[in-house]
Design a protein around this motif. Structure first.
Motif, PDB file in Angstrom:
ATOM      1  N   VAL A  20       0.845  -1.208   0.000  1.00  7.16           N
ATOM      2  CA  VAL A  20       0.000   0.000   0.000  1.00  7.16           C
ATOM      3  C   VAL A  20       0.878   1.256   0.000  1.00  7.16           C
ATOM      4  N   TYR A  36      -3.065   0.715  -3.903  1.00  4.17           N
ATOM      5  CA  TYR A  36      -2.567  -0.647  -3.662  1.00  4.17           C
ATOM      6  C   TYR A  36      -1.477  -0.969  -4.675  1.00  4.17           C
ATOM      7  N   GLY A  40      -0.150  -5.595  -3.069  1.00  6.81           N
ATOM      8  CA  GLY A  40      -1.451  -5.249  -2.494  1.00  6.81           C
ATOM      9  C   GLY A  40      -2.588  -5.659  -3.414  1.00  6.81           C
ATOM     10  N   VAL A  41      -2.406  -5.405  -4.704  1.00  8.16           N
ATOM     11  CA  VAL A  41      -3.495  -5.709  -5.638  1.00  8.16           C
ATOM     12  C   VAL A  41      -3.733  -7.225  -5.694  1.00  8.16           C
ATOM     13  N   LYS A  44      -5.541  -8.194  -2.436  1.00 10.28           N
ATOM     14  CA  LYS A  44      -6.919  -7.698  -2.524  1.00 10.28           C
ATOM     15  C   LYS A  44      -7.755  -8.605  -3.437  1.00 10.28           C
ATOM     16  N   ASN A  45      -7.189  -8.957  -4.591  1.00  7.96           N
ATOM     17  CA  ASN A  45      -7.926  -9.835  -5.510  1.00  7.96           C
ATOM     18  C   ASN A  45      -8.206 -11.196  -4.885  1.00  7.96           C
ATOM     19  N   LYS A  48     -11.068 -10.858  -2.471  1.00  5.32           N
ATOM     20  CA  LYS A  48     -12.323 -10.770  -3.236  1.00  5.32           C
ATOM     21  C   LYS A  48     -12.754 -12.155  -3.703  1.00  5.32           C
ATOM     22  N   GLU A 265     -13.747   0.055  -0.761  1.00  5.64           N
ATOM     23  CA  GLU A 265     -14.448  -0.972  -1.518  1.00  5.64           C
ATOM     24  C   GLU A 265     -15.263  -1.850  -0.569  1.00  5.64           C
ATOM     25  N   LEU A 376     -13.663  -4.261   2.083  1.00  2.75           N
ATOM     26  CA  LEU A 376     -12.521  -5.027   1.548  1.00  2.75           C
ATOM     27  C   LEU A 376     -11.207  -4.498   2.119  1.00  2.75           C
ATOM     28  N   ASP A 377     -11.113  -3.173   2.237  1.00  2.20           N
ATOM     29  CA  ASP A 377      -9.868  -2.581   2.725  1.00  2.20           C
ATOM     30  C   ASP A 377      -9.639  -2.938   4.200  1.00  2.20           C
ATOM     31  N   PHE A 380      -8.432  -6.392   4.322  1.00  2.77           N
ATOM     32  CA  PHE A 380      -7.025  -6.383   3.917  1.00  2.77           C
ATOM     33  C   PHE A 380      -6.149  -6.050   5.134  1.00  2.77           C
TER      34      PHE A 380
END
Ligand code: ATP
Length: 512
Positions: A20, A36, A40-41, A44-45, A48, A265, A376-377, A380
């Motif tokens: 981040v 992100y 991070g991405v 996060k994915n 999800k 999110e 979501l954050d 995370f």
């Protein structure tokens, strides 16, 4: 590690390793906005994906949706957000700092709650196995007095808020002697309501007719599509619509890293049920959601339910799942029994019927809704902070490791040739090719192997695959496991299967 320290370390670590970054950092950042990075991405994915699998793939009667962020402005009139999506704010005249009045009161109550907890812990130690917590709480004079105090504060706060009596809220703050947490000053302004929606204008039209809002929750996109999905998907009640998407709130105070942002999110489920069955489904979803969290293995003691004192304008029952963040127990997810409020409001404002024909009952009705809504954050941050560990190793060495559940880890495997010569890199790249279609992998040939292991520990890679000279002779490699640091020698032909089995989401579901 002190809790305050831990948040600072997690923030520093996130930035150092590309999880981040502060938003627009070259311009000194924008408050409460974050970007992100490359790892991070991925994390996060994966979160999800874990949520989507649990909600949509694992339920025959739940389907997905991706509604637009902009919606007809009447949506927000109907939902009550234009009139009631407010936070009560209060300023300290001396420090010029702004606070949420409800949060000041909640923090005060949490301190009393902590004292009760301290008494319980002490008594537990004293009485050992014979200790009965329920009995202690219902007989100990100190605990009873404190519980009564909490109830009386909550009751006063609820009454004042329900009556929109902001002077009463200020009076409560003054009566409790609540001071500015930063400076200790008790010189407060009056309490005012502040609407949290971001407004902008549509196209070239300006003035009131062009006003449009950035959605403050994803839920309304689901409600206005309720019949579209029900009819085209031939859904039968009970059924759910799930959505992951951005939401925007002009938060009065946005602190504590990605915990409270102005752009964030949400992962939301709206579950439509027959009126009268909402209580049952509310309990069902409370249970299902806590299982989903616990299956990650971040520590069962890190979760607790918190029942709402002041219900949102649409709810007849509401609870939060709180997580033990570095700042203490805070809301991670909300579970709300929203009644038929939203659908009825949309019927009224749009003039269109939003009803379900129940073939079993042979009649139409507006369904009731049970919602589960998780940030979501925040999820995370929960994963990252619970996974962050500094370990002392044998021989006096130390390592920083992210014990992220393998199914969520951003990088599943690192492929490491022991040396940068003798055909080892070529062999390692062959293995990489075999794995990278199904798993996010890294290839690393720089520095001594120990340093490479540390780098992978620091980003939470659960498996390191090392290619050595023996690999060329007998087609085997070692797989090093992040948490135990043990190494097993396995056939190269088995690597794909082994990694696949160990990082599968399925493992989480079979534990739940
Ligand atoms: P809070 O009391 O912390 O402001 P809330 O009760 O207003 O949260 P909800 O409206 O129930 O939150 O939203 C559902 C979820 O969305 C929350 O449980 C949280 O995880 C997430 N969320 C809400 N506001 C924010 C924010 N500003 N930044 C990040 N996540 C958020």
């Amino acid at each position: 590690m002190a809790q305050d320290d831990k948040l600072k370390k997690v923030i520093g670590h996130s930035k150092e390793y590309g999880f981040v970054f502060p938003s627009s950092e070259i311009y000194d950042g924008l408050s409460a906005a974050y970007d992100y990075g490359q790892l991070g991405v991925e994390l996060k994915n994966n979160i999800k994906n874990y949520w989507w699998t649990a909600m949509v793939k694992m339920h025959e009667n739940i389907v997905g949706l991706d509604a637009s962020i902009f919606m007809h402005p009447t949506t927000w009139k109907a939902s009550g957000h234009v009139d009631a999506f407010n936070d009560p704010l209060i300023d300290n005249k001396d420090s010029k700092k702004r606070y949420r009045a409800d949060v000041l009161i909640e923090d005060y109550v949490a301190k009393i709650q902590a004292k009760i907890q301290k008494d319980v812990t002490k008594a537990k130690k004293r009485f050992g196995d014979a200790f009965n917590e329920e009995e202690f709480l219902s007989t100990n004079a100190n605990c009873l007095r404190r519980s009564a105090e909490i109830n009386s504060i909550n009751e006063r706060f609820k009454t004042a808020m329900n009556a929109e009596d902001l002077a009463g809220v200020k009076q409560l703050i003054e009566d409790l002697g609540i001071a500015d947490p930063d400076t200790g000053s008790k010189n407060w302004t009056d309490v005012r309501q502040f609407n949290l929606m971001f407004k902008t204008e549509l196209g070239a039209v300006s003035g009131d007719s062009g006003v449009i809002y950035l959605r403050p929750e994803t839920a309304q996109g689901i409600f206005v599509n309720f019949l579209n999905v029900q009819k085209t998907g031939r859904m039968k009640i009970p059924f759910g619509i799930a959505q992951i998407g951005k939401a925007f709130r002009n938060e009065i105070i946005a602190r504590q890293f990605i915990f409270r942002m102005r752009e964030f999110e949400q992962m939301e489920l709206q579950f439509f049920v027959k009126p009268g069955t909402q209580e049952k489904w509310y309990e069902y979803w409370k249970n299902a959601r806590i299982q989903w969290h616990k299956a990650l293995g971040l520590g069962e003691e890190n979760y607790q339910f918190h029942d709402h004192v002041k219900m949102a304008h649409y709810a007849d029952n509401a609870a939060d799942i709180e997580f033990n963040f570095p700042m203490g127990f805070k809301e991670l997810e909300g579970i709300h029994s929203r009644t038929d409020f939203d659908l009825r409001q949309h019927e009224e404002h749009s003039g269109k019927k939003l009803q379900y024909f129940d073939p079993e009952e042979n009649k139409n009705y507006v369904p009731y809704v049970v919602e589960t809504s998780i940030g979501l954050d925040r999820m995370f941050l929960a994963v990252l902070s619970a996974s962050y560990n500094e370990e002392k190793l044998e021989g006096g060495n130390e390592r920083t490791v992210l014990n992220i559940p393998p199914a969520l880890a951003p990088v599943k495997a690192a492929i490491l040739p022991l040396l940068k010569k003798d055909g080892l890199p070529e062999k390692a790249r062959e293995i990489l090719k075999e794995l990278q279609f199904d798993f996010n992998c890294q290839y690393d040939e720089k520095d001594a192997i120990g340093r490479r292991y540390r780098r992978q520990d620091a980003i939470g890679t659960p498996y390191c695959i090392t290619v050595d000279h023996q690999s060329l002779e007998d087609h085997t490699v070692t797989i090093r496991e992040r948490d135990t640091m043990t190494q097993d020698r396995v056939a190269i032909a088995d690597v794909h299967r082994i990694i696949g089995e160990r990082v599968a989401f399925k493992n989480l579901f079979t534990q739940a």
